[in-house]
Scaffold this motif. Structure first.
Motif, short mmCIF file in Angstrom:
data_model
loop_
_atom_site.label_atom_id
_atom_site.label_comp_id
_atom_site.label_asym_id
_atom_site.label_seq_id
_atom_site.Cartn_x
_atom_site.Cartn_y
_atom_site.Cartn_z
N ASN A 78 1.87 16.11 -1.65
CA ASN A 78 2.96 15.76 -0.73
C ASN A 78 4.28 15.60 -1.46
OD1 ASN A 78 1.21 15.47 1.60
ND2 ASN A 78 0.48 13.55 0.69
N ASP A 79 5.38 15.95 -0.77
CA ASP A 79 6.71 15.72 -1.32
C ASP A 79 7.06 14.24 -1.24
OD1 ASP A 79 7.12 18.38 -1.89
OD2 ASP A 79 8.31 18.78 -0.08
N LEU A 80 7.79 13.77 -2.26
CA LEU A 80 8.25 12.39 -2.29
C LEU A 80 9.76 12.35 -2.48
CD1 LEU A 80 5.66 10.74 -4.74
CD2 LEU A 80 5.56 10.80 -2.25
N THR A 81 10.39 11.29 -1.99
CA THR A 81 11.81 11.03 -2.25
C THR A 81 11.94 9.58 -2.69
OG1 THR A 81 12.40 10.22 -0.04
CG2 THR A 81 12.42 12.62 -0.38
N VAL A 82 13.16 9.16 -2.96
CA VAL A 82 13.38 7.77 -3.34
C VAL A 82 12.90 6.81 -2.24
CG1 VAL A 82 15.75 7.69 -2.44
CG2 VAL A 82 15.08 6.14 -4.28
N ILE A 83 12.99 7.26 -0.98
CA ILE A 83 12.53 6.43 0.14
C ILE A 83 11.03 6.18 0.05
CG2 ILE A 83 12.32 6.30 2.65
CD1 ILE A 83 15.15 5.94 1.60
N SER A 84 10.31 7.12 -0.54
CA SER A 84 8.86 6.93 -0.71
C SER A 84 8.57 5.68 -1.53
CB SER A 84 8.25 8.16 -1.40
OG SER A 84 8.52 9.34 -0.69
N SER A 85 9.41 5.41 -2.52
CA SER A 85 9.23 4.21 -3.34
C SER A 85 9.47 2.95 -2.52
CB SER A 85 10.19 4.22 -4.54
OG SER A 85 9.83 5.22 -5.46
N PHE A 86 10.54 2.97 -1.71
CA PHE A 86 10.83 1.81 -0.87
C PHE A 86 9.67 1.53 0.10
CE2 PHE A 86 15.58 3.17 -1.11
CZ PHE A 86 15.64 2.72 -2.42
N GLU A 87 9.16 2.61 0.70
CA GLU A 87 8.07 2.46 1.65
C GLU A 87 6.80 1.96 0.97
OE1 GLU A 87 7.91 6.34 3.35
OE2 GLU A 87 9.44 5.90 4.88
N ALA A 88 6.58 2.43 -0.26
CA ALA A 88 5.39 2.02 -1.00
C ALA A 88 5.45 0.54 -1.36
CB ALA A 88 5.24 2.87 -2.25
N GLY A 90 6.93 -1.74 0.41
CA GLY A 90 6.60 -2.42 1.66
C GLY A 90 5.11 -2.37 1.96
N ALA A 91 4.51 -1.20 1.69
CA ALA A 91 3.07 -1.05 1.92
C ALA A 91 2.26 -1.96 1.00
CB ALA A 91 2.67 0.40 1.72
N ARG A 92 2.74 -2.11 -0.23
CA ARG A 92 2.04 -3.00 -1.16
C ARG A 92 2.17 -4.45 -0.70
NH1 ARG A 92 -1.01 -5.56 -2.80
NH2 ARG A 92 -1.60 -6.18 -4.92
N GLY A 93 3.35 -4.81 -0.21
CA GLY A 93 3.55 -6.17 0.29
C GLY A 93 2.66 -6.48 1.47
N ALA A 94 2.31 -5.45 2.24
CA ALA A 94 1.43 -5.62 3.40
C ALA A 94 -0.02 -5.38 3.04
CB ALA A 94 1.86 -4.66 4.51
N ASN A 95 -0.29 -5.21 1.73
CA ASN A 95 -1.66 -4.98 1.23
C ASN A 95 -2.30 -3.72 1.79
OD1 ASN A 95 -1.95 -7.24 -0.55
ND2 ASN A 95 -2.19 -8.57 1.25
N LYS A 96 -1.45 -2.71 2.08
CA LYS A 96 -1.99 -1.43 2.55
C LYS A 96 -2.33 -0.49 1.40
CE LYS A 96 0.28 -1.57 7.08
NZ LYS A 96 1.22 -0.88 8.00
N ILE A 97 -1.71 -0.72 0.25
CA ILE A 97 -2.03 0.03 -0.96
C ILE A 97 -2.15 -0.96 -2.11
CG2 ILE A 97 -0.88 2.15 -0.20
CD1 ILE A 97 1.45 1.43 -2.03
N ASP A 98 -2.75 -0.53 -3.24
CA ASP A 98 -2.88 -1.41 -4.40
C ASP A 98 -1.80 -1.12 -5.43
OD1 ASP A 98 -3.69 0.94 -5.64
OD2 ASP A 98 -5.83 0.42 -5.58
N ASP A 99 -1.80 -1.89 -6.51
CA ASP A 99 -0.79 -1.75 -7.56
C ASP A 99 -0.82 -0.36 -8.20
OD1 ASP A 99 0.18 -4.30 -7.20
OD2 ASP A 99 -1.04 -5.19 -8.80
N GLU A 100 -2.00 0.18 -8.35
CA GLU A 100 -2.14 1.50 -8.98
C GLU A 100 -1.47 2.59 -8.15
OE1 GLU A 100 -5.62 4.57 -10.61
OE2 GLU A 100 -6.18 2.66 -9.69
N GLN A 101 -1.69 2.56 -6.84
CA GLN A 101 -1.07 3.55 -5.97
C GLN A 101 0.44 3.38 -5.93
OE1 GLN A 101 -2.37 6.14 -4.75
NE2 GLN A 101 -0.73 6.88 -3.40
N LEU A 102 0.90 2.14 -5.90
CA LEU A 102 2.34 1.87 -5.93
C LEU A 102 2.97 2.45 -7.19
CD1 LEU A 102 4.99 0.54 -5.05
CD2 LEU A 102 4.16 -1.60 -6.05
N ALA A 103 2.31 2.24 -8.33
CA ALA A 103 2.83 2.75 -9.61
C ALA A 103 2.89 4.27 -9.61
CB ALA A 103 1.96 2.25 -10.76
#
Length: 219
Positions: A78-88, A90-103
């Motif tokens: 998938n394509d990513l942009t800087v917004i992908s980081s912002f969304e990630a 938020g997703a980590r804060g909501a426990n939808k992804i883990d630290d590894e995926q955020l990184a």
């Protein structure tokens, strides 16, 4: 000062102010050394309008060169942009992804040089400035670098054409305010609206019109 990097901090207080500081610094160098003309360069956020304002302020002979947009990042096909980081984040804060995926998202969102890949301030303003006639055709659409992080061939061509445009203006005595008329600003506004550009464009268009002594108001 980039909005993206200072978002949510007191650094945002310096963001819009930095545009005028950039303009003042360029004006100081150009006027201080009694230059015949100038090519100014902007790449992110406030540096783009800040690079044009001093040319208009003194009705100078000049061309603005946009550094170019970044290439998309890639992760899991998938394509990513800087917004992908912002969304990630938020997703980590909501426990939808883990630290590894955020990184992983953070490491792959911005693969090289260039302004944020979207119709945010930089790409909006570069499109506006091209529509105004103060940068060479198509330069707003060209990416900054290749996948190897080398300056792209298109951007190198923009550099050459900007020099040619500057010398044409110098030889013919074409100054910025001869180009940036009320009609040119109306054209730029049309482009901004058609592309769905950043609302920051309103702030910067008003500032550019003020420098060009063109009557332009919010209403």
């Amino acid at each position: 000062i980039s909005d993206g990097e200072t978002m949510g901090t007191r650094g945002m207080r310096y963001s819009l102010v930095s545009r005028d500081l950039i303009a003042d610094c360029i004006e100081t160098m150009h006027e201080g050394y009694l230059a015949d003309g100038m090519i100014t360069m902007g790449g992110c956020d406030k540096s783009v309008p800040g690079a044009l304002m001093p040319i208009l302020r003194n009705d100078s002979i000049g061309v603005m060169l946009y550094g170019g947009s970044i290439l998309p990042g890639r992760l899991d096909g998938n394509d990513l942009t800087v917004i992908s980081s912002f969304e990630a984040i938020g997703a980590r804060g909501a426990n939808k992804i883990d630290d590894e995926q955020l990184a992983k998202v953070e490491r792959n969102s911005c693969p090289g040089a260039g302004a944020c890949g979207g119709m945010f301030t930089a790409n909006t303003m570069s499109s506006i400035i091209e529509a105004l006639g103060m940068s060479v055709p198509y330069s707003a659409a060209h990416t900054a670098v290749t996948s190897d992080n080398a300056v792209s061939a298109y951007k190198m061509e923009d550099c050459k054409k900007s020099v040619e445009a500057l010398f044409t203006c110098m030889k013919q005595g074409i100054t910025a305010r001869q180009i940036c008329t009320r009609k040119a600003f109306e054209n730029a506004i049309t482009i901004m609206m058609a592309l769905g550009g950043s609302t920051n464009g309103v702030l910067h268009l008003l500032a550019l019109a003020h420098e060009a002594e063109v009557d332009l108001e919010l209403e």
